[in-house]
Design an enzyme around this catalytic site. Structure first.
Site, PDB file in Angstrom:
ATOM      1  N   SER A 109      -2.251   0.687   8.269  1.00  0.00           N
ATOM      2  CA  SER A 109      -3.207   1.601   7.626  1.00  0.00           C
ATOM      3  C   SER A 109      -2.985   3.064   7.985  1.00  0.00           C
ATOM      4  O   SER A 109      -3.009   3.930   7.109  1.00  0.00           O
ATOM      5  CB  SER A 109      -4.646   1.213   7.958  1.00  0.00           C
ATOM      6  OG  SER A 109      -4.982  -0.005   7.338  1.00  0.00           O
ATOM      7  N   ASP A 154       0.528  14.600  -0.448  1.00  0.00           N
ATOM      8  CA  ASP A 154      -0.313  15.659  -1.018  1.00  0.00           C
ATOM      9  C   ASP A 154       0.070  17.028  -0.466  1.00  0.00           C
ATOM     10  O   ASP A 154       0.054  18.032  -1.187  1.00  0.00           O
ATOM     11  CB  ASP A 154      -1.797  15.375  -0.758  1.00  0.00           C
ATOM     12  CG  ASP A 154      -2.390  14.379  -1.742  1.00  0.00           C
ATOM     13  OD1 ASP A 154      -1.736  14.066  -2.759  1.00  0.00           O
ATOM     14  OD2 ASP A 154      -3.524  13.899  -1.498  1.00  0.00           O
ATOM     15  N   ARG A 185       1.195  13.205  -9.267  1.00  0.00           N
ATOM     16  CA  ARG A 185       1.020  14.641  -9.010  1.00  0.00           C
ATOM     17  C   ARG A 185       2.292  15.426  -9.354  1.00  0.00           C
ATOM     18  O   ARG A 185       2.212  16.539  -9.855  1.00  0.00           O
ATOM     19  CB  ARG A 185       0.629  14.885  -7.551  1.00  0.00           C
ATOM     20  CG  ARG A 185      -0.802  14.549  -7.260  1.00  0.00           C
ATOM     21  CD  ARG A 185      -1.767  15.527  -7.950  1.00  0.00           C
ATOM     22  NE  ARG A 185      -3.123  15.210  -7.567  1.00  0.00           N
ATOM     23  CZ  ARG A 185      -4.019  14.676  -8.384  1.00  0.00           C
ATOM     24  NH1 ARG A 185      -3.718  14.407  -9.634  1.00  0.00           N
ATOM     25  NH2 ARG A 185      -5.234  14.421  -7.952  1.00  0.00           N
ATOM     26  N   HIS A 216       2.159  15.991 -12.917  1.00  0.00           N
ATOM     27  CA  HIS A 216       1.201  17.063 -13.215  1.00  0.00           C
ATOM     28  C   HIS A 216       1.824  18.442 -12.991  1.00  0.00           C
ATOM     29  O   HIS A 216       1.430  19.409 -13.630  1.00  0.00           O
ATOM     30  CB  HIS A 216      -0.065  16.926 -12.352  1.00  0.00           C
ATOM     31  CG  HIS A 216      -0.918  15.767 -12.734  1.00  0.00           C
ATOM     32  ND1 HIS A 216      -1.691  15.092 -11.815  1.00  0.00           N
ATOM     33  CD2 HIS A 216      -1.126  15.139 -13.918  1.00  0.00           C
ATOM     34  CE1 HIS A 216      -2.341  14.114 -12.426  1.00  0.00           C
ATOM     35  NE2 HIS A 216      -2.004  14.124 -13.706  1.00  0.00           N
ATOM     36  N   GLY A 223       7.055   2.125   6.033  1.00  0.00           N
ATOM     37  CA  GLY A 223       6.796   2.219   7.462  1.00  0.00           C
ATOM     38  C   GLY A 223       7.947   1.668   8.284  1.00  0.00           C
ATOM     39  O   GLY A 223       8.441   2.314   9.197  1.00  0.00           O
ATOM     40  N   SER A 224       8.413   0.484   7.937  1.00  0.00           N
ATOM     41  CA  SER A 224       9.473  -0.166   8.705  1.00  0.00           C
ATOM     42  C   SER A 224      10.862   0.347   8.357  1.00  0.00           C
ATOM     43  O   SER A 224      11.761   0.331   9.195  1.00  0.00           O
ATOM     44  CB  SER A 224       9.448  -1.680   8.461  1.00  0.00           C
ATOM     45  OG  SER A 224       9.863  -1.982   7.133  1.00  0.00           O
ATOM     46  N   THR A 264      12.213  -3.091   4.484  1.00  0.00           N
ATOM     47  CA  THR A 264      11.810  -3.956   3.380  1.00  0.00           C
ATOM     48  C   THR A 264      13.019  -4.227   2.488  1.00  0.00           C
ATOM     49  O   THR A 264      13.647  -3.292   1.987  1.00  0.00           O
ATOM     50  CB  THR A 264      10.666  -3.312   2.578  1.00  0.00           C
ATOM     51  OG1 THR A 264       9.603  -2.985   3.481  1.00  0.00           O
ATOM     52  CG2 THR A 264      10.165  -4.223   1.473  1.00  0.00           C
ATOM     53  N   ARG A 310       0.823  -1.218   0.000  1.00  0.00           N
ATOM     54  CA  ARG A 310       0.000   0.000   0.000  1.00  0.00           C
ATOM     55  C   ARG A 310       0.848   1.255   0.000  1.00  0.00           C
ATOM     56  O   ARG A 310       0.466   2.253  -0.605  1.00  0.00           O
ATOM     57  CB  ARG A 310      -0.952  -0.019   1.198  1.00  0.00           C
ATOM     58  CG  ARG A 310      -2.124  -0.979   0.984  1.00  0.00           C
ATOM     59  CD  ARG A 310      -2.991  -1.183   2.220  1.00  0.00           C
ATOM     60  NE  ARG A 310      -3.309   0.008   2.961  1.00  0.00           N
ATOM     61  CZ  ARG A 310      -4.543   0.458   3.207  1.00  0.00           C
ATOM     62  NH1 ARG A 310      -5.582  -0.199   2.742  1.00  0.00           N
ATOM     63  NH2 ARG A 310      -4.730   1.529   3.927  1.00  0.00           N
ATOM     64  N   GLU A 359       0.028   4.433   6.167  1.00  0.00           N
ATOM     65  CA  GLU A 359      -0.212   4.543   4.724  1.00  0.00           C
ATOM     66  C   GLU A 359      -1.126   5.727   4.397  1.00  0.00           C
ATOM     67  O   GLU A 359      -0.875   6.462   3.436  1.00  0.00           O
ATOM     68  CB  GLU A 359      -0.810   3.227   4.210  1.00  0.00           C
ATOM     69  CG  GLU A 359       0.166   2.076   4.352  1.00  0.00           C
ATOM     70  CD  GLU A 359      -0.478   0.733   4.665  1.00  0.00           C
ATOM     71  OE1 GLU A 359       0.276  -0.241   4.817  1.00  0.00           O
ATOM     72  OE2 GLU A 359      -1.730   0.658   4.774  1.00  0.00           O
TER      73      GLU A 359
END
Length: 185
Positions: free
Chosen positions: A149, A160, A57, A60, A87-88, A91, A46, A152
């Site tokens: 969650s 944004d 973006r 854009h 997050g960790s 990976t 995610r 993410e």
């Protein structure tokens, strides 16, 4: 709880994350993006989806942005930046990317829960976001949401906000950016 009550709780959790993000770290990332020749983003699962939306973006805005692993992604070079959302920060595939980017002389940025992670130690720019790891065992941050969650969601909103800051610095508005939106439909 009803679905809308869960939604209200998620929004409360996201609201609490704002004060836990350091503006200085975010500004370093903005500067790194605006000074880079090309921008590469990476993330797994995610977090990877959030990174893809971030790259869209930036495109854009007219920036030269790419998602690592896509078939049209060019080579990474010395004046480029690799932004990893993890997050960790552990990976394996992302650690490998960060190591290679460092060998090539590019700037490495990490947005993570754990700035002291393996990727965090390699990174030139690190932004700490609040959240819980997938197993939720190693965090003092509590959330009602499963796995990663909250991280993410915060990652997407943070990206944004970075876009808005870059737009401000470049003097762009939504109408200018819309001209670069896909129009083949």
């Amino acid at each position: 709880m009803q679905t809308t009550q869960y939604l209200a709780e998620i929004i409360k959790e996201l609201n609490r994350t704002v004060d836990l993000i350091a503006d200085e770290e975010a500004e370093k990332l903005v500067k790194g993006i605006l000074e880079a020749k090309k921008i590469f983003v990476a993330g797994a699962g995610r977090s990877g989806f959030m990174s893809k939306s971030f790259a869209m973006r930036m495109m854009h805005m007219g920036l030269d942005a790419y998602v690592v692993g896509e078939t049209i992604t060019p080579n990474l070079e010395q004046d480029d930046i690799l932004i990893i959302g993890s997050g960790s920060g552990e990976t394996k595939t992302l650690v490998s990317m960060a190591e290679k980017a460092k060998r090539l002389g590019a700037t490495v940025a990490l947005v993570t829960i754990f700035p002291e992670s393996t990727i965090g130690q390699l990174a030139d720019i690190t932004v700490k976001l609040p959240g819980s790891p997938k197993d939720q065992s190693d965090s003092g941050y509590k959330t009602i949401q499963p796995m990663g969650s909250l991280f993410e969601q915060t990652l997407l909103l943070f990206y944004d906000a970075i876009i808005l800051r870059c737009m401000e610095k470049k003097g762009l508005d939504s109408n200018t950016m819309f001209k670069r939106h896909a129009n083949l439909e």
